[in-house]
Motif scaffolding. Structure first.
Motif, PDB file in Angstrom:
ATOM      1  N   VAL A 102     -53.606  -6.163  62.227  1.00 17.26           N
ATOM      2  CA  VAL A 102     -54.758  -5.345  61.961  1.00 17.26           C
ATOM      3  C   VAL A 102     -55.705  -6.660  61.587  1.00 17.26           C
ATOM      4  O   VAL A 102     -55.561  -7.478  61.055  1.00 17.26           O
ATOM      5  CB  VAL A 102     -54.567  -4.661  60.633  1.00 17.26           C
ATOM      6  CG1 VAL A 102     -55.935  -4.204  60.365  1.00 17.26           C
ATOM      7  CG2 VAL A 102     -53.637  -3.491  60.718  1.00 17.26           C
ATOM      8  N   LYS A 103     -56.870  -6.353  62.247  1.00 20.00           N
ATOM      9  CA  LYS A 103     -57.886  -7.479  62.083  1.00 20.00           C
ATOM     10  C   LYS A 103     -58.579  -7.413  60.716  1.00 20.00           C
ATOM     11  O   LYS A 103     -58.603  -6.494  59.926  1.00 20.00           O
ATOM     12  CB  LYS A 103     -59.328  -6.990  62.865  1.00 20.00           C
ATOM     13  CG  LYS A 103     -59.003  -7.348  64.573  1.00 20.00           C
ATOM     14  CD  LYS A 103     -60.426  -6.903  65.196  1.00 20.00           C
ATOM     15  CE  LYS A 103     -60.076  -7.189  66.716  1.00 20.00           C
ATOM     16  NZ  LYS A 103     -61.141  -6.849  67.541  1.00 20.00           N
ATOM     17  N   ARG A 104     -58.696  -8.683  60.180  1.00 20.57           N
ATOM     18  CA  ARG A 104     -59.117  -9.127  58.777  1.00 20.57           C
ATOM     19  C   ARG A 104     -60.375  -9.921  58.948  1.00 20.57           C
ATOM     20  O   ARG A 104     -60.532 -10.922  59.959  1.00 20.57           O
ATOM     21  CB  ARG A 104     -58.187  -9.152  58.118  1.00 20.57           C
ATOM     22  CG  ARG A 104     -57.340  -8.154  57.393  1.00 20.57           C
ATOM     23  CD  ARG A 104     -58.141  -7.349  56.569  1.00 20.57           C
ATOM     24  NE  ARG A 104     -57.339  -5.916  55.999  1.00 20.57           N
ATOM     25  CZ  ARG A 104     -57.168  -4.759  56.847  1.00 20.57           C
ATOM     26  NH1 ARG A 104     -57.818  -4.881  58.029  1.00 20.57           N
ATOM     27  NH2 ARG A 104     -56.554  -3.788  56.170  1.00 20.57           N
ATOM     28  N   THR A 105     -61.224 -10.191  57.915  1.00 22.06           N
ATOM     29  CA  THR A 105     -62.595 -11.137  58.000  1.00 22.06           C
ATOM     30  C   THR A 105     -62.123 -12.058  57.346  1.00 22.06           C
ATOM     31  O   THR A 105     -61.997 -12.096  55.964  1.00 22.06           O
ATOM     32  CB  THR A 105     -63.656 -10.444  57.509  1.00 22.06           C
ATOM     33  OG1 THR A 105     -64.041  -9.307  58.626  1.00 22.06           O
ATOM     34  CG2 THR A 105     -64.747 -11.396  57.826  1.00 22.06           C
ATOM     35  N   VAL A 106     -62.322 -13.435  57.614  1.00 24.33           N
ATOM     36  CA  VAL A 106     -62.290 -14.521  56.723  1.00 24.33           C
ATOM     37  C   VAL A 106     -63.647 -15.211  56.612  1.00 24.33           C
ATOM     38  O   VAL A 106     -64.587 -15.237  57.687  1.00 24.33           O
ATOM     39  CB  VAL A 106     -61.381 -15.890  57.501  1.00 24.33           C
ATOM     40  CG1 VAL A 106     -61.420 -17.089  56.776  1.00 24.33           C
ATOM     41  CG2 VAL A 106     -60.216 -15.317  57.669  1.00 24.33           C
ATOM     42  N   GLN A 107     -64.403 -15.567  55.360  1.00 22.35           N
ATOM     43  CA  GLN A 107     -65.618 -15.946  55.269  1.00 22.35           C
ATOM     44  C   GLN A 107     -65.449 -17.617  54.808  1.00 22.35           C
ATOM     45  O   GLN A 107     -64.767 -17.991  54.215  1.00 22.35           O
ATOM     46  CB  GLN A 107     -66.222 -15.203  54.073  1.00 22.35           C
ATOM     47  CG  GLN A 107     -67.635 -15.784  53.857  1.00 22.35           C
ATOM     48  CD  GLN A 107     -68.329 -14.758  52.689  1.00 22.35           C
ATOM     49  OE1 GLN A 107     -67.730 -14.285  51.827  1.00 22.35           O
ATOM     50  NE2 GLN A 107     -69.516 -15.228  52.371  1.00 22.35           N
ATOM     51  N   LEU A 108     -66.341 -18.140  55.673  1.00 18.65           N
ATOM     52  CA  LEU A 108     -66.788 -19.653  55.189  1.00 18.65           C
ATOM     53  C   LEU A 108     -67.967 -19.819  54.489  1.00 18.65           C
ATOM     54  O   LEU A 108     -69.159 -18.887  54.926  1.00 18.65           O
ATOM     55  CB  LEU A 108     -66.863 -20.528  56.451  1.00 18.65           C
ATOM     56  CG  LEU A 108     -65.647 -20.318  57.424  1.00 18.65           C
ATOM     57  CD1 LEU A 108     -65.841 -21.161  58.784  1.00 18.65           C
ATOM     58  CD2 LEU A 108     -64.329 -20.892  56.804  1.00 18.65           C
ATOM     59  N   ARG A 109     -68.175 -20.794  53.685  1.00 16.68           N
ATOM     60  CA  ARG A 109     -69.413 -21.226  52.925  1.00 16.68           C
ATOM     61  C   ARG A 109     -69.778 -22.456  53.175  1.00 16.68           C
ATOM     62  O   ARG A 109     -68.717 -23.384  52.709  1.00 16.68           O
ATOM     63  CB  ARG A 109     -69.574 -20.559  51.585  1.00 16.68           C
ATOM     64  CG  ARG A 109     -70.588 -20.932  50.891  1.00 16.68           C
ATOM     65  CD  ARG A 109     -70.960 -20.466  49.319  1.00 16.68           C
ATOM     66  NE  ARG A 109     -70.588 -19.088  49.423  1.00 16.68           N
ATOM     67  CZ  ARG A 109     -70.258 -18.347  48.216  1.00 16.68           C
ATOM     68  NH1 ARG A 109     -70.050 -18.934  47.222  1.00 16.68           N
ATOM     69  NH2 ARG A 109     -70.261 -17.140  48.502  1.00 16.68           N
ATOM     70  N   ILE A 110     -70.643 -22.947  53.874  1.00 17.93           N
ATOM     71  CA  ILE A 110     -71.065 -24.327  54.091  1.00 17.93           C
ATOM     72  C   ILE A 110     -72.427 -24.693  53.640  1.00 17.93           C
ATOM     73  O   ILE A 110     -73.444 -23.965  53.986  1.00 17.93           O
ATOM     74  CB  ILE A 110     -71.022 -24.581  55.655  1.00 17.93           C
ATOM     75  CG1 ILE A 110     -69.685 -24.195  56.287  1.00 17.93           C
ATOM     76  CG2 ILE A 110     -71.395 -26.266  55.914  1.00 17.93           C
ATOM     77  CD1 ILE A 110     -69.661 -24.276  57.660  1.00 17.93           C
TER      78      ILE A 110
END
Length: 435
Positions: free
Chosen positions: A70-78
């Motif tokens: 199942v697709k899931r979202t990963v978040q980056l913060r730069i």
């Protein structure tokens, strides 16, 4: 690491053109020397600037757990900690067990600002996953160089069997739409095994339900109402052998089995029963039966990193070990991929279990078999292939009939239909009071 950018190659190209003209017109050699000197000075200054400036600060936010497939979202913060606007490429070193199509990402960051890019991942294998680092390529002020840096930002997550089906079941149970999943909840008022409550007599109640003492006190007919028996135990006996490596679609038979276990666990716990699990054939785990909705999480933690092996299943040993561990009578759900050559080992094991427990054998049938039967027959080769499939199915049905003749309940279904069929059989057993 420092890598040349596109503008560096353009600068080299300009110097090469001037060198070509200088070779034809000697008077231009001095111009070429000046151009090369200026180019080297600019390149060195640009290199010095990009190496000495602060590296952006970065964070990664990964879901604590992921469902398989199942697709899931990963978040980056730069964060831009430099004193100039930055252009950079981002590449996250995700595990090999996941798939994504988002990288590399090109970002522009103003001074003192930050960006929060998102990307989607799909987990293809269960277990614990590690994200080791984040890689950035920062473009220099004159755009001659890329400064390639790896930020040691480690993250970890766990990939569980697809628990989305549990959420779907819970929602449908709330809305009373279980029939959409093929699950039939046949209510039989007042005909369970455990006493539930006293209520006024209703037309259609059996005379055996009437509580005569309560009726005399209340001066009107009072009926006893019963419910399906609770406090029973279900033990999954899971085959982790080589046959469970079979794969018809994106999920293996083993993963379909884990999804079915998870969904039936949720259903049984809602019914007030206790659920446990034992595995065999290379992966020997034991989870004693427990009640309560919190046991769904325990089951997830017991299953998420369980993988099929290349071992052959030893049903007799698995049955013997289960009898030692499980003393109370229970519903034993044996999940495997049955072949006719397994019967000599399987039948004695089922007889051992049947002496103390109620046994349900759930075997998965390859989807390719059903597809072969539905394929058109256009020539002799197709006819021979269809005949071979029919012979295989006849042999398989004969094997299952021998198991049924021994008093063992059997399921033989495609992997995608396993969950619904297991739940329906479990509810039938509950209603019939067999356990």
């Amino acid at each position: 690491m420092i890598l040349p950018a596109r503008r560096s190659f353009q600068l080299v190209g300009v110097n090469a053109v001037i060198a070509l003209f200088a070779s034809i017109f000697p008077d231009l050699i001095g111009v070429w020397y000046v151009t090369v000197g200026i180019s080297l000075l600019l390149a060195f200054a640009d290199l010095l600037l990009v190496v000495t400036e602060p590296v952006p600060r970065a964070e990664r936010f990964v879901p604590h757990s992921l469902p398989l497939g199942v697709k899931r979202t990963v978040q980056l913060r730069i964060h831009n900690t430099s004193k100039r606007s930055l252009t950079l490429d981002v590449f996250d070193h995700f595990p090999l067990e996941v798939s994504t199509q988002s990288f590399p990402l090109r970002l522009g960051l103003a001074v003192g600002k930050f960006a929060e890019p998102l990307y989607e991942i799909t987990a293809n294998e269960r277990g614990k996953l590690h994200f080791p680092c984040l890689q950035l390529r920062i473009l220099s002020p004159l755009q001659l160089w890329w400064h390639d840096v790896k930020l040691p930002i480690a993250s970890a997550t766990k990939v569980y069997p697809n628990f989305a089906a549990v959420a779907q079941y819970a929602l449908m149970a709330t809305d009373h739409h279980l029939s959409h999943m093929g699950i039939m909840k046949k209510r039989r008022r007042g005909e369970g095994q455990d006493f539930h409550q006293l209520r006024e007599y209703r037309a259609g109640d059996s005379l055996r339900q009437i509580d005569w003492k309560a009726s005399s006190r209340m001066r009107k007919p009072i009926s006893r109402e019963y419910q399906d028996e609770r406090d029973q135990e279900i033990i999954f006996l899971l085959d982790c052998g080589h046959r469970m490596l079979a794969k018809d679609d994106e999920l293996s038979h083993f993963d379909h089995t884990l999804n079915a276990i998870l969904l039936l666990t949720y259903v049984a716990l809602r019914q007030g029963d206790a659920v446990g699990l034992g595995s065999f054939a290379g992966q020997n785990r034991w989870l004693p039966a427990h009640k309560g909705q919190h046991n769904v999480q325990h089951m997830l933690n017991a299953l998420y990193d369980l993988q099929p092996t290349t071992h052959a299943p030893d049903y007799a040993q698995a049955a013997t070990e289960l009898l030692v561990r499980q003393k109370k009578r229970a519903l034993i759900v044996l999940l495997t991929n049955l072949r006719d050559e397994d019967l000599d080992d399987l039948l004695p094991a089922l007889h051992i279990l049947r002496k103390r427990h109620l046994v349900l054998l759930a075997s998965m049938r390859e989807q390719a078999i059903d597809q072969a039967l539905n394929a058109p027959v256009d020539n002799l080769e197709d006819a021979l292939h269809t005949a071979a499939v029919q012979h295989y199915l006849a042999t398989r049905e004969a094997t299952l009939n021998r198991v049924r003749a021994a008093g063992i309940r059997c399921l033989d279904v495609p992997p995608a239909e396993l969950s619904v069929n297991l739940i329906n059989h479990y509810l039938d057993i509950k209603r019939s009071g067999l356990l």
